[in-house]
Motif scaffolding. Sequence first.
Motif, short mmCIF file in Angstrom:
data_model
loop_
_atom_site.label_atom_id
_atom_site.label_comp_id
_atom_site.label_asym_id
_atom_site.label_seq_id
_atom_site.Cartn_x
_atom_site.Cartn_y
_atom_site.Cartn_z
N SER A 41 0.80 -1.23 0.00
CA SER A 41 0.00 0.00 0.00
C SER A 41 0.83 1.27 0.00
O SER A 41 0.44 2.27 -0.58
N TYR A 42 1.99 1.25 0.65
CA TYR A 42 2.70 2.50 0.88
C TYR A 42 4.12 2.54 0.33
O TYR A 42 4.91 3.38 0.73
N PHE A 43 4.47 1.64 -0.56
CA PHE A 43 5.68 1.83 -1.35
C PHE A 43 5.21 2.38 -2.69
O PHE A 43 4.86 1.64 -3.60
N MET A 44 5.15 3.71 -2.77
CA MET A 44 4.40 4.36 -3.85
C MET A 44 5.28 4.73 -5.03
O MET A 44 6.41 5.18 -4.85
N ASP A 45 4.71 4.55 -6.19
CA ASP A 45 5.35 5.02 -7.42
C ASP A 45 4.97 6.49 -7.58
O ASP A 45 3.87 6.82 -8.01
N THR A 46 5.88 7.39 -7.20
CA THR A 46 5.57 8.82 -7.22
C THR A 46 5.89 9.47 -8.56
O THR A 46 5.79 10.69 -8.69
N SER A 47 6.27 8.67 -9.54
CA SER A 47 6.52 9.26 -10.86
C SER A 47 5.20 9.79 -11.42
O SER A 47 4.15 9.21 -11.22
#
Length: 244
Positions: A41-47
């Motif tokens: 849930s919280y290892f986010m792809d912020t691209s």
Amino acid sequence: MAPSRRKAHKNPSGKHCGANSDSPAPVNERPPSPLLHKDDSYFMDTSPVIFQVEDRLFKVPRYQFLQGSKIFQIMLKKAASDNMGSNEDCPIKLSQDITHTDFGTLLKLTNAANILYCNRMDICPQPVYLMAIYVSGTLALSELQKSMSEMSPFSKIDLGRRHSHSPWVIEGYKELIRRADTLTDGEVTLLGYPATVCLLRIRERNSVSGFSRKPKLEVLDVIETDFQHELRIIREEEARHSSS
């Protein structure tokens, strides 16, 4: 004369004579790192990903859509293989059924554009919330649909009336027909006299025939018949909105 210093001699093991033979050898290597796992849930792809809605470009974090929508997961996976959505010259174009205003409203509610705006019915203006529900239904965003399903039947009826959205009015009436509790004075005020009379007649017939336990189609037929005047007005307004 300065006292002579005695040289240290090494024994065959390589240790200095006189040193504590029980002392452990210095450790120069770190222990191996544990195997790490990315949080679902919280290892986010912020691209960022770039969408085109009508003549407007939106540049937003892609993780918001990867987590909330199966449609977007498929869309972004296909777009990545075609190098779409990575720059302004190749945006991902959304359906013509969605306006840039609708999409902007959805971004506000899902925190993709402004995390301080709102993401709950109780702190979000109702017109904004209803518009986001409409867009999320089109794009299948699971969290918003779940939030709408948790609203009271009176909120659904009220929103559907004020924003000319007949499916929510019908859903609210359907829940009230099946509800065992008697209407309170406040609930009667919310519904209005004509709707309350219709609803009480339906509930009375239901207590005799038990049609609400029968297939959903029969319940919908009863609602369409007894609330036909109200639903006709709402649908006429719906048609005007869709044609404008």
